[in-house]
Motif scaffolding. Structure first.
Motif, mmCIF file in Angstrom:
data_model
loop_
_atom_site.group_PDB
_atom_site.id
_atom_site.type_symbol
_atom_site.label_atom_id
_atom_site.label_comp_id
_atom_site.label_asym_id
_atom_site.label_seq_id
_atom_site.Cartn_x
_atom_site.Cartn_y
_atom_site.Cartn_z
ATOM 1 N N ASN A 253 0.827 -1.209 0.000
ATOM 2 C CA ASN A 253 0.000 0.000 0.000
ATOM 3 C C ASN A 253 0.861 1.260 0.000
ATOM 4 O OD1 ASN A 253 -2.352 -1.434 -0.005
ATOM 5 N ND2 ASN A 253 -2.765 -1.191 2.182
ATOM 6 N N GLY A 254 1.869 1.287 0.869
ATOM 7 C CA GLY A 254 2.749 2.449 0.929
ATOM 8 C C GLY A 254 3.518 2.654 -0.360
ATOM 9 N N LEU B 165 4.430 5.492 -5.792
ATOM 10 C CA LEU B 165 4.396 5.431 -7.254
ATOM 11 C C LEU B 165 3.343 6.372 -7.820
ATOM 12 C CD1 LEU B 165 4.774 1.576 -7.825
ATOM 13 C CD2 LEU B 165 6.482 3.345 -8.301
ATOM 14 N N LEU B 166 2.197 6.439 -7.156
ATOM 15 C CA LEU B 166 1.136 7.322 -7.619
ATOM 16 C C LEU B 166 1.565 8.784 -7.535
ATOM 17 C CD1 LEU B 166 -1.798 7.518 -8.600
ATOM 18 C CD2 LEU B 166 -2.472 7.726 -6.207
ATOM 19 N N VAL B 167 2.256 9.147 -6.460
ATOM 20 C CA VAL B 167 2.753 10.514 -6.307
ATOM 21 C C VAL B 167 3.709 10.862 -7.447
ATOM 22 C CG1 VAL B 167 4.267 11.964 -4.906
ATOM 23 C CG2 VAL B 167 2.413 10.700 -3.818
ATOM 24 N N SER C 290 3.438 10.387 4.822
ATOM 25 C CA SER C 290 2.698 9.273 5.418
ATOM 26 C C SER C 290 3.008 7.961 4.714
ATOM 27 C CB SER C 290 1.191 9.560 5.347
ATOM 28 O OG SER C 290 0.862 10.692 6.123
ATOM 29 N N ALA C 291 3.117 8.019 3.388
ATOM 30 C CA ALA C 291 3.405 6.797 2.630
ATOM 31 C C ALA C 291 4.782 6.263 2.983
ATOM 32 C CB ALA C 291 3.314 7.086 1.126
ATOM 33 N N TRP C 292 5.763 7.139 3.103
ATOM 34 C CA TRP C 292 7.111 6.694 3.440
ATOM 35 C C TRP C 292 7.167 6.113 4.848
ATOM 36 C CZ3 TRP C 292 11.162 4.829 1.479
ATOM 37 C CH2 TRP C 292 12.339 4.729 2.220
#
Length: 288
Positions: free
Chosen positions: A82-83, A88-90, A187-189
């Motif tokens: 998920n992260g 990748l989306l960013v 948050s993702a990191w």
């Protein structure tokens, strides 16, 4: 607790997938990068939520001869995926924004605003559902981070639409898309790094290895302590191993239960394997 979290994620998955379809159409018709980016974000999140649901089902399976610890790490792998998908989306949103800066395109702010407001309502509802779950679950936390990212995307799309309505500056669309992406990166990191630490069997955050060994060494039944290792089995379950030597007059058979209880009650270590060694076997800073 796990079953309750799974049901919450299931509801949010249904809402996310339904709205993603609306955003794809709305973004295409209005020409808005903010909506298209958020639509891609929503579709990515729907896939991530589905992965989380599958992970819950697999993790619930009983241990077998090949996987004696069970399948708990599947939830950690799902959180890591998920992260990583968020990062990748960013990157994709940033790339699309650069293209929009080079070649500005027309944006229909009215339809963009309407779709974004609906998205804000849905994302607020999804965040509320997930925030009421158990936050110690990394899988649920990963799902919540995705929804928060969608929420920020909706806010950015609304701000861009209002700005374009009043100023006509279509460049606001890619600018706000990038700003939202920056907010999501941290948050993702954090989710990725936490998952990697668990998979690398690093010492759980907040656990002081030397302090734990000193605490065990302070028990009157213990002469020596060493070879202490602790790691996270899954996001909410810490396990450990430790070697101890009994003090004179102590029943060696009583030590494993005594030490395990100390670790469980004072350091929240759910499961400890305690090996009792003969006197003089251990050498270390806590030998007495």
């Amino acid at each position: 607790m796990t079953a309750s979290n799974a049901r919450r994620i299931q509801w949010v998955f249904i809402m996310t997938l339904a709205y993603a379809a609306v955003q794809v159409v709305g973004g295409w018709l209005s020409g808005s990068l903010a909506l298209i980016a958020d639509a891609g974000h929503m579709l990515s999140d729907a896939a991530a939520l589905l992965l989380a649901l599958v992970a819950y089902r697999i993790a619930a399976r009983a241990p077998d001869k090949q996987r004696t610890y069970g399948f708990h790490r599947v939830r950690v792998l799902a959180a890591l995926a998920n992260g990583a998908s968020l990062l990748l989306l960013v990157a994709w949103i940033a790339w699309e924004a650069v293209q929009r800066f080079r070649e500005p395109t027309e944006v229909l702010a009215g339809p963009m605003l309407g779709v974004a407001v609906v998205g804000l309502i849905i994302n607020l509802a999804g965040a509320w559902v997930l925030m009421r779950g158990h936050q110690g679950d990394g899988n649920l936390r990963g799902a919540l981070l995705h929804v928060v990212g969608d929420l920020l995307g909706s806010i950015g799309a609304i701000a861009a639409a209002i700005g374009i309505l009043y100023t006509g500056w279509t460049v606001l669309d890619p600018i706000l898309s990038v700003l939202v992406s920056v907010l999501v990166v941290r948050s993702a990191w954090s989710l990725v790094s936490d998952s990697l630490l668990i998979l690398l069997q690093a010492v759980p955050r907040g656990l002081d290895v030397e302090g734990v060994q000193a605490d065990i060494a302070g028990l009157p039944e213990i002469a020596e302590v060493g070879h202490f290792h602790a790691w996270t089995l899954t996001d909410d379950r810490v396990v450990a191993t430790v070697h101890v030597t009994p003090a004179p007059g102590t029943d060696p058979l009583a030590l494993p239960a005594r030490v395990a209880r100390q670790l469980r009650e004072k350091h929240a270590i759910a499961h400890a394997t305690v090996q009792v060694d003969p006197p003089g076997e251990l050498q270390g800073p806590h030998a007495r």
